[in-house]
Design a protein around this motif. Sequence first.
Motif, short mmCIF file in Angstrom:
data_model
loop_
_atom_site.label_atom_id
_atom_site.label_comp_id
_atom_site.label_asym_id
_atom_site.label_seq_id
_atom_site.Cartn_x
_atom_site.Cartn_y
_atom_site.Cartn_z
N GLU A 32 -56.15 41.46 59.74
CA GLU A 32 -55.09 42.14 60.49
C GLU A 32 -53.73 41.52 60.18
O GLU A 32 -52.74 42.24 59.97
N GLU A 33 -53.68 40.19 60.11
CA GLU A 33 -52.42 39.52 59.77
C GLU A 33 -52.01 39.81 58.33
O GLU A 33 -50.83 40.02 58.04
N GLU A 91 -58.39 28.13 66.20
CA GLU A 91 -57.50 28.04 67.35
C GLU A 91 -57.08 26.61 67.66
O GLU A 91 -56.11 26.39 68.39
N TYR A 127 -51.73 32.59 61.33
CA TYR A 127 -53.19 32.55 61.45
C TYR A 127 -53.83 32.10 60.14
O TYR A 127 -54.84 31.36 60.15
N SER A 160 -53.51 26.39 66.63
CA SER A 160 -52.52 27.35 67.14
C SER A 160 -51.33 26.60 67.72
O SER A 160 -51.41 25.39 68.02
N ASP A 205 -65.35 37.55 63.17
CA ASP A 205 -64.24 37.76 64.11
C ASP A 205 -62.97 37.07 63.59
O ASP A 205 -61.87 37.61 63.72
N ASP A 240 -61.71 39.19 60.64
CA ASP A 240 -61.06 40.43 61.07
C ASP A 240 -59.63 40.16 61.56
O ASP A 240 -58.70 40.92 61.27
N LYS A 241 -59.47 39.07 62.29
CA LYS A 241 -58.14 38.71 62.78
C LYS A 241 -57.22 38.35 61.63
O LYS A 241 -56.03 38.71 61.62
#
Length: 525
Positions: free
Chosen positions: A349-350, A441, A372, A444, A342, A345-346
């Motif tokens: 995407e970035e 996270e 990220y 973040s 997961d 995948d994130k």
Amino acid sequence: MFLILFLLVVLLLFIFIRNKIKQSLQYWKKRGVPHVEAWTIFGNITPVIFRQKSFPVLLQDTYAQYSNQRYYGFYQFLKPALVIKDIDLIKQICIKDFDKFPDHPYMLPKESDPFWNGGIFAMEGKEWHDMRTTLSPAFTSSKMKGMFHLMAECAKDFVDHFENKKSDIITLEMKDELTKLTNDVIASCAFGFKCNSLIQNNEFYLTGKKAFDFTGLKGLKMFGAALSPTLMKIFKVTMFSKKTVNFFRRIVKETIDYREKTGLIRPDMIHLLREAQKGRLSNDTENSEYNYIGALETDSNQKKIITDEDIVRQAAVFFFGGYDSVASLLCNVVYELAINSDVQDKLIEEVDETLVSCNGKITYDSLMGMKYLDMVVSETLRLWTPAFLFSRRCVQPSIIKPVLPGEKPLHIETGLEIIIPTFAMHRDPNYFSNPNKFDPERFSDGNKHNIQPFTYMPFGIGPRFCIGNRFAILEVKISIFYLLTCFKIIPVKKTSIPFVIDKTSIPLRHEHGYWLGLKRRSTVM
């Protein structure tokens, strides 16, 4: 008669050595400091010597054992050290009282290895101060931006090599492969030497592989000064072999001579060190952390005069600092991405969004703006920091004032080693909730303010903060970026889950290797 005399001498020698060991291991008891009991000549690192525990795990276990203490005593062989747990004490020692704790402990005596001790990592006092002041401008953001295309070229060559293979899934031992990538980056960015170690073994790669072999008895040189400075001097133990040192000298001399003759300018470390040598290297970055408490500020006239031998030593130490540690960090990033799909995948995407915004060609500013990716790298540095500890050596007597009930003033003697157990602190549940979980996270924008100062220290803190941190971070980010543009990293049959820390290695790494798969993905652009 002779046999009786011989046995008597042996008995007296045994009694003398036994009493000497017993006396040495009473250091912390005499001072009333909570400490890990030790009974052998190896002190508290006996489990490390006999490969029962890794050094990071050993420190983590003792750290937990003294959960209610601000510090505790420890022995590396017969040499006492003080392990600091309290963040206020860490701040005091590494920043407020930096003048009393400015140096790293000796790894090898100066008389044993003048080459290693002439590098910035081992330098002391004013000599270190002047060299750091002179070299700091070589590691600013703008200088890293200048090296960006050199790193990008190596990363692209690395990915292209596997892209050209026909398999949809390529199974690799990532430590071997990523070490070749970091070798090529160091060779290019430090020495101006272009190579592709995936295609052909080269002198740089073979030299680095041999230089970083700390298996067996070779690993003891990391504890040389604690083991016996006298033995190190007698046997002239060195960090690098004479052949390795001569290799660095030859490469640097050939590079300098060629550039002087041709006028070639290449934005690598040799060029920047030559500019520093000529007094033309200026600090062009605002708010540089290298001067953030003023401890490194100095009049430009006081900067160290750099010799050709200084350039060789600093380049060699830079190679030493970046070759294995960055490869290990990269391995741990790809490992965590593989077992946390997961997160990967994130991040993919970035990567895709960034590549589109750059019209298919990544730039330095775009890469460094990837939030990220920064979170993923930061969390990997927390969970698997290559520098599982950092240490300082007292050069002026100091006192740790009592704070907790039962504490007494602790007088720190000149020469005592102070250990900050980074790995253990990064996994302390008092500072990081669910600390063994890989969770980007934490870093973040909405969460990173919750991280207490001086609990996250992957590159150390204070004026002795790792000078090459920007280089390492940039190298890791550009490598991961290019890798994810073409592949998804997946577990394979040989992937070992969960992570098992290697007991035979001083550097922190996986006991069963980093066997992972590269699965081809569709092209973004």
